[in-house]
Write an enzyme that holds these catalytic residues in place. Structure first.
Site, PDB file in Angstrom:
ATOM      1  CD  GLU A 189      50.745  31.964 -52.885  1.00  0.00           C
ATOM      2  OE1 GLU A 189      50.188  33.061 -52.934  1.00  0.00           O
ATOM      3  OE2 GLU A 189      51.977  31.821 -52.831  1.00  0.00           O
TER       4      GLU A 189
ATOM      5  CB  SER B  34      52.158  34.307 -49.583  1.00  0.00           C
ATOM      6  OG  SER B  34      52.730  35.572 -49.704  1.00  0.00           O
TER       7      SER B  34
ATOM      8  NE  ARG C 234      51.060  34.380 -55.602  1.00  0.00           N
ATOM      9  CZ  ARG C 234      51.392  35.663 -55.761  1.00  0.00           C
ATOM     10  NH1 ARG C 234      50.984  36.332 -56.812  1.00  0.00           N
ATOM     11  NH2 ARG C 234      52.160  36.264 -54.857  1.00  0.00           N
TER      12      ARG C 234
HETATM   13  N1  EPU Z   1      50.156  43.341 -43.664  1.00  0.00           N
HETATM   14  C1  EPU Z   1      49.940  43.402 -42.311  1.00  0.00           C
HETATM   15  N2  EPU Z   1      50.556  42.501 -41.504  1.00  0.00           N
HETATM   16  C2  EPU Z   1      51.387  41.563 -41.991  1.00  0.00           C
HETATM   17  C3  EPU Z   1      51.620  41.498 -43.385  1.00  0.00           C
HETATM   18  C4  EPU Z   1      50.977  42.389 -44.207  1.00  0.00           C
HETATM   19  O1  EPU Z   1      49.206  44.246 -41.828  1.00  0.00           O
HETATM   20  O2  EPU Z   1      51.931  40.810 -41.188  1.00  0.00           O
HETATM   21  C5  EPU Z   1      49.535  44.333 -44.525  1.00  0.00           C
HETATM   22  C6  EPU Z   1      50.572  45.309 -45.081  1.00  0.00           C
HETATM   23  O3  EPU Z   1      50.789  46.369 -44.217  1.00  0.00           O
HETATM   24  C7  EPU Z   1      49.925  45.755 -46.369  1.00  0.00           C
HETATM   25  C8  EPU Z   1      49.162  44.521 -46.818  1.00  0.00           C
HETATM   26  O4  EPU Z   1      48.983  43.699 -45.679  1.00  0.00           O
HETATM   27  O5  EPU Z   1      49.006  46.788 -46.135  1.00  0.00           O
HETATM   28  C9  EPU Z   1      49.859  43.751 -47.926  1.00  0.00           C
HETATM   29  O6  EPU Z   1      51.120  43.302 -47.466  1.00  0.00           O
HETATM   30  P1  EPU Z   1      52.384  43.133 -48.439  1.00  0.00           P
HETATM   31  O7  EPU Z   1      52.541  44.333 -49.291  1.00  0.00           O
HETATM   32  O8  EPU Z   1      53.537  42.687 -47.629  1.00  0.00           O
HETATM   33  O9  EPU Z   1      51.963  41.997 -49.459  1.00  0.00           O
HETATM   34  P2  EPU Z   1      51.116  40.655 -49.262  1.00  0.00           P
HETATM   35  O10 EPU Z   1      49.763  40.876 -49.827  1.00  0.00           O
HETATM   36  O11 EPU Z   1      51.208  40.178 -47.874  1.00  0.00           O
HETATM   37  C10 EPU Z   1      51.749  39.729 -51.637  1.00  0.00           C
HETATM   38  C11 EPU Z   1      52.138  38.410 -52.216  1.00  0.00           C
HETATM   39  C12 EPU Z   1      53.629  38.168 -51.992  1.00  0.00           C
HETATM   40  C13 EPU Z   1      54.387  39.292 -52.656  1.00  0.00           C
HETATM   41  C14 EPU Z   1      53.944  40.628 -52.039  1.00  0.00           C
HETATM   42  C15 EPU Z   1      54.572  41.818 -52.719  1.00  0.00           C
HETATM   43  C16 EPU Z   1      50.196  36.969 -52.089  1.00  0.00           C
HETATM   44  C17 EPU Z   1      49.524  35.855 -51.370  1.00  0.00           C
HETATM   45  N3  EPU Z   1      51.358  37.357 -51.581  1.00  0.00           N
HETATM   46  O12 EPU Z   1      51.916  39.649 -50.219  1.00  0.00           O
HETATM   47  O13 EPU Z   1      53.968  36.971 -52.648  1.00  0.00           O
HETATM   48  O14 EPU Z   1      55.781  39.146 -52.490  1.00  0.00           O
HETATM   49  O15 EPU Z   1      52.501  40.765 -52.209  1.00  0.00           O
HETATM   50  O16 EPU Z   1      54.018  41.987 -53.993  1.00  0.00           O
HETATM   51  O17 EPU Z   1      49.655  37.446 -53.091  1.00  0.00           O
HETATM   52  C18 EPU Z   1      54.231  34.622 -52.321  1.00  0.00           C
HETATM   53  O18 EPU Z   1      53.250  34.451 -53.053  1.00  0.00           O
HETATM   54  O19 EPU Z   1      54.877  33.632 -51.853  1.00  0.00           O
HETATM   55  C19 EPU Z   1      54.655  35.961 -51.977  1.00  0.00           C
HETATM   56  C20 EPU Z   1      55.603  36.199 -51.093  1.00  0.00           C
END
Ligand code: EPU
Length: 346
Positions: A342, A246, A169
């Site tokens: 972000e 995010s 990012r």
């Molecule tokens: N998790 C939780 N609770 C929550 C959300 C997530 O426990 O409420 C846990 C999930 O179970 C999982 C981990 O956190 O073990 C990661 O969650 P997820 O796969 O949903 O991805 P994320 O890290 O929350 C990132 C990006 C998203 C992108 C997704 C999918 C960042 C800041 N965010 O989210 O990007 O869509 O991966 O690749 O890197 C964005 O930047 O606007 C965005 C949506």
């Protein structure tokens, strides 16, 4: 120098209330819809007003009125500009909608490679600034070069992949603060889409969606469809519920710290990085700190994905800042981790 030296295509005063996906209120003192690089060059040296570049506004927190010149990017156009043995080269104007562009590469040309990034809100020009990423792929993986207008000299610069210094990012634009003062304004971006395409389908949510659909060897369109389904389930559509995706970056911590934290919290999701650091899941940290689905006034952390801050209607920039601070404080207190927002604050 004052605003009266600005070219006639610059408007005085514009309501920004519907110009960002968080739908926060505010006005810009001066506003221009930029549809060509030539128009940008006419603004070089014309005023000392602060400038800001706005794409689709999907990664911006409007904290109030903006007293400068807002450049709303609307440069269009998308085309295949060349190919070699290994790749197709596809170029798009900075103002093109990101998702429409991704869909066009897959349906119009059958040039695969961007499918994991389907449905990400925003514009093509904004994509390299924060190196957008999802489901195991980021823009840096498919980026070839960009063109940008140097707003000090009026020259067009070309930045290749190395010059962009992409990281999680992050890019040279953020590292140098160019995105905040609109020092370099991206006008066109070229992507390199590999002919020896392989699906990137290892990300847990995506893998299980494909498995449920009974697809073992997906093509690019099938990956895009699966990504769209997962996103629609977890992430609110900004047209229905105002949000900026995010709201915090996933924090990068050193390995020893991650080990200590995991000893106390065995469930902690951890993603080891090539440089030895460990990426933690901010969404998990926020949920464990009690903020998933919780509101503070007119804003809250989304009930299906704690990392997304949503405007329930009528919120201001101050409401968003108050909630962001409360969440940061809760996560810091419980886990000793500092969350970094972000979006850009304007
Ligand atoms: N998790 C939780 N609770 C929550 C959300 C997530 O426990 O409420 C846990 C999930 O179970 C999982 C981990 O956190 O073990 C990661 O969650 P997820 O796969 O949903 O991805 P994320 O890290 O929350 C990132 C990006 C998203 C992108 C997704 C999918 C960042 C800041 N965010 O989210 O990007 O869509 O991966 O690749 O890197 C964005 O930047 O606007 C965005 C949506």
């Amino acid at each position: 120098m004052t605003s009266n030296t600005l070219p006639p295509f610059v408007k005085s005063g514009a309501d920004l209330g519907q110009r960002t996906t968080l739908a926060l209120p505010g006005r810009a003192a001066f506003y221009v819809e930029v549809d060509s690089a030539d128009q940008l060059s006419q603004l070089v040296g014309k005023s000392h007003l602060r400038r800001f570049v706005l794409g689709a506004g999907s990664n911006v927190v409007l904290t109030g009125d903006f007293d400068g010149l807002l450049l709303h990017m609307a440069i269009g156009g998308r085309q295949l500009i060349g190919e070699d043995d290994d790749a197709w080269y596809v170029r798009a104007g900075a103002g093109e909608n990101w998702h429409s562009f991704v869909r066009w590469t897959l349906t119009k040309g059958c040039w695969p490679g961007l499918e994991n990034l389907a449905l990400i809100p925003g514009t093509v020009g904004a994509a390299p600034i924060q190196n957008i990423g999802a489901y195991g792929l980021e823009v840096a993986d498919r980026f070839h070069a960009l063109e940008a207008m140097d707003m000090l000299t009026g020259k067009t610069l070309r930045l290749d992949r190395d010059a962009c210094r992409f990281a999680y990012r992050d890019s040279v634009f953020k590292q140098e603060g160019w995105h905040l003062e609109a020092r370099l304004v991206v006008t066109r971006v070229t992507f390199r889409l590999p002919k020896a395409w392989q699906p990137v389908a290892g990300y847990a949510d995506l893998a299980s969606e494909l498995e449920q659909r009974g697809i073992a060897r997906p093509n690019a369109l099938q990956v895009a469809d699966a990504v769209i389904a997962v996103r629609n389930r977890k992430l609110p559509d900004p047209a229905v519920l105002a949000n900026a995706g995010s709201f915090f970056q996933n924090p990068l911590v050193d390995a020893a710290f991650a080990r200590r934290l995991a000893a106390a919290h065995p469930e902690l999701p951890r993603y080891p990085q090539a440089d030895g650091r460990v990426k933690l899941a901010a969404g998990w940290l926020i949920e464990q700190s009690g903020w998933k689905g919780r509101q503070l006034g007119r804003v809250g952390m989304y009930e299906k994905q704690a990392l997304v801050l949503v405007n329930r209607g009528g919120a201001t920039g101050a409401d968003v800042i108050a909630l962001a601070r409360a969440v940061q404080a809760a996560v810091r207190e419980r886990f000793g981790v500092d969350l970094v927002p972000e979006p850009v604050f304007l």
